[in-house]
Design a protein around this motif. Structure first.
Motif, PDB file in Angstrom:
ATOM      1  N   VAL A 168       0.820  -1.207   0.000  1.00 37.70           N
ATOM      2  CA  VAL A 168       0.000   0.000   0.000  1.00 37.70           C
ATOM      3  C   VAL A 168       0.855   1.259   0.000  1.00 37.70           C
ATOM      4  O   VAL A 168       0.369   2.357  -0.297  1.00 37.70           O
ATOM      5  CB  VAL A 168      -0.964  -0.011   1.209  1.00 37.70           C
ATOM      6  N   ASP A 169       2.159   1.118   0.279  1.00 41.55           N
ATOM      7  CA  ASP A 169       3.042   2.280   0.319  1.00 41.55           C
ATOM      8  C   ASP A 169       3.653   2.601  -1.043  1.00 41.55           C
ATOM      9  O   ASP A 169       4.521   3.472  -1.152  1.00 41.55           O
ATOM     10  CB  ASP A 169       4.161   2.070   1.348  1.00 41.55           C
ATOM     11  N   LEU A 170       3.215   1.898  -2.089  1.00 42.49           N
ATOM     12  CA  LEU A 170       3.739   2.182  -3.424  1.00 42.49           C
ATOM     13  C   LEU A 170       3.412   3.618  -3.820  1.00 42.49           C
ATOM     14  O   LEU A 170       2.267   4.048  -3.750  1.00 42.49           O
ATOM     15  CB  LEU A 170       3.124   1.224  -4.451  1.00 42.49           C
ATOM     16  N   GLY A 171       4.403   4.370  -4.234  1.00 40.41           N
ATOM     17  CA  GLY A 171       4.185   5.763  -4.607  1.00 40.41           C
ATOM     18  C   GLY A 171       3.936   5.942  -6.086  1.00 40.41           C
ATOM     19  O   GLY A 171       4.128   5.020  -6.895  1.00 40.41           O
ATOM     20  N   GLU A 172       3.533   7.143  -6.454  1.00 38.47           N
ATOM     21  CA  GLU A 172       3.218   7.428  -7.846  1.00 38.47           C
ATOM     22  C   GLU A 172       4.448   7.299  -8.738  1.00 38.47           C
ATOM     23  O   GLU A 172       4.355   6.847  -9.881  1.00 38.47           O
ATOM     24  CB  GLU A 172       2.617   8.830  -7.960  1.00 38.47           C
ATOM     25  N   ASP A 173       5.618   7.674  -8.232  1.00 40.25           N
ATOM     26  CA  ASP A 173       6.830   7.601  -9.046  1.00 40.25           C
ATOM     27  C   ASP A 173       7.136   6.160  -9.454  1.00 40.25           C
ATOM     28  O   ASP A 173       7.458   5.896 -10.613  1.00 40.25           O
ATOM     29  CB  ASP A 173       8.023   8.185  -8.289  1.00 40.25           C
ATOM     30  N   MET A 248      -1.503  -1.650  -6.785  1.00 40.21           N
ATOM     31  CA  MET A 248      -1.590  -0.229  -6.444  1.00 40.21           C
ATOM     32  C   MET A 248      -1.479   0.595  -7.719  1.00 40.21           C
ATOM     33  O   MET A 248      -0.426   1.127  -8.066  1.00 40.21           O
ATOM     34  CB  MET A 248      -0.490   0.149  -5.452  1.00 40.21           C
ATOM     35  N   THR A 249      -2.581   0.654  -8.449  1.00 37.83           N
ATOM     36  CA  THR A 249      -2.628   1.491  -9.642  1.00 37.83           C
ATOM     37  C   THR A 249      -2.901   2.932  -9.231  1.00 37.83           C
ATOM     38  O   THR A 249      -3.218   3.213  -8.073  1.00 37.83           O
ATOM     39  CB  THR A 249      -3.707   0.984 -10.613  1.00 37.83           C
ATOM     40  N   VAL A 271      -5.631  -4.117  -0.265  1.00 39.08           N
ATOM     41  CA  VAL A 271      -4.392  -4.345  -1.002  1.00 39.08           C
ATOM     42  C   VAL A 271      -3.658  -5.564  -0.463  1.00 39.08           C
ATOM     43  O   VAL A 271      -3.051  -6.329  -1.224  1.00 39.08           O
ATOM     44  CB  VAL A 271      -3.504  -3.077  -0.953  1.00 39.08           C
ATOM     45  N   GLU A 272      -3.741  -5.779   0.844  1.00 41.45           N
ATOM     46  CA  GLU A 272      -3.057  -6.920   1.450  1.00 41.45           C
ATOM     47  C   GLU A 272      -3.873  -8.208   1.400  1.00 41.45           C
ATOM     48  O   GLU A 272      -3.467  -9.238   1.930  1.00 41.45           O
ATOM     49  CB  GLU A 272      -2.676  -6.571   2.887  1.00 41.45           C
TER      50      GLU A 272
END
Length: 336
Positions: A168-173, A248-249, A271-272
């Motif tokens: 869930v911590d995936l960032g936009e970058d 995580m789109t 997400v998990e």
């Protein structure tokens, strides 16, 4: 706001101009595809044709052909390369469906559901091999380098996405890094190789690369938004696939960032893998809607679409340029 952006938001575009533009050339490419997917092992053409013959738009090889038309190239070396592009794309789809455990592709049962995972993986490998044969036969070391590099980058993108799943911590970058690799790289390569076989300057190569890359990013952004705004009947795949796979789109990244503490906990659980029922997916759709996450994902797609259109601005006006611009508009505005 430019006139092009107004067009992007003001009418319902289609791929028809590009389809008509390259129709004769596409007959040559289709003949190469049918010829090269044959094998003495009956399962190989049977399984390959299940996906190759399933009504896909073949947008990527069409981009190779349209780019060649834009450059006024009148040779034939791009036919085999366009077929190679389609084989690379098809192979990645076969592998993706195995990795994702997908049930539907283009409204049909996936090959892995019908024939099993081992057969899907191995036929995907066969198509990759055929693509490299076609690259070598083009006689262009540069084209071989571009497409082989794209194949490696796509694989890297898929592995990157796999390791990012259920985080869930995936960032936009990092999300943009993933889609730039797994989707945009092949769009970029498909366009760029036309400039190579046409022996055009590096600046034109780079411009077509930028057109394809930005179009590919826009295409994937819209795909990811559609997962939360449409259904299986219109998408040709199961609604909520991305949600249930914990991807995580961008719509989820934005909804999570904008959510309350309780809403963020919902996303974390989803997400998990702890919230994956139909009711949970319905709630996810509502959260994506209420936080304007889908709308803003489409807005980002428009931005990249405009960058694609700007990339072909220096080329001569004409049917090829118009068709390529409308292909961008289609990618942004499409509803399957």
């Amino acid at each position: 706001m430019s006139a092009t952006v107004q067009r992007l938001s003001g009418h319902q575009p289609s791929l028809d101009p590009m389809i008509h533009l390259v129709a004769d050339d596409m007959n040559q490419v289709n003949a190469a595809i049918v010829d090269r997917m044959q094998s003495q092992i009956p399962l190989i053409p049977e399984l390959a044709n299940h996906l190759i013959g399933s009504g896909g738009k073949r947008m990527r090889p069409m981009l190779t052909l349209a780019s060649a038309r834009l450059l006024q190239y009148d040779g034939e070396r791009h036919y085999g390369l366009a077929a190679a592009v389609e084989f690379i794309h098809t192979a990645t789809l076969l592998h993706d469906d195995v990795v994702d455990g997908s049930d539907l592709r283009r409204g049909k049962r996936t090959a892995n559901i019908i024939w099993g995972n081992p057969a899907s993986v191995l036929v995907g490998d066969f198509l990759f091999s055929r693509s490299f044969e076609l690259m070598v036969e083009s006689g262009s070391l540069s084209a071989l380098k571009i497409l082989s590099n794209a194949s490696a980058v796509i694989a890297e993108g898929e592995v990157n996405q796999l390791t990012a799943a259920r985080r869930v911590d995936l960032g936009e970058d990092r999300y943009l890094e993933i889609i730039n690799a797994k989707t945009a790289a092949l769009f970029a390569a498909a366009c760029r190789i036309a400039a190579v076989v046409a022996d055009r300057p590096e600046g034109e190569e780079a411009a077509l690369d930028a057109y394809g890359r930005n179009l590919g990013i826009a295409f994937q952004l819209v795909d990811d938004a559609i997962d939360y705004t449409s259904d299986a009947g219109t998408m040709g795949k199961d609604a909520g696939d991305d949600f249930r796979e914990g991807k995580m789109t961008l719509p989820v990244i934005l909804a999570y960032a904008r959510g309350s503490e309780e809403e963020r906990q919902f996303w974390k659980d989803a997400v998990e893998g702890r919230r994956d029922s139909d009711a949970d997916f319905a709630r996810a759709i509502e959260l994506v809607r209420s936080t304007h996450a889908a709308d803003d994902t489409i807005a980002r797609a428009r931005h990249y679409g405009q960058r694609a259109i700007d990339a072909v601005a220096p080329f001569a006006d004409g049917p090829a340029k118009d068709a390529m611009i409308e292909a961008v508009e289609f990618a942004v505005a499409r509803v399957y």
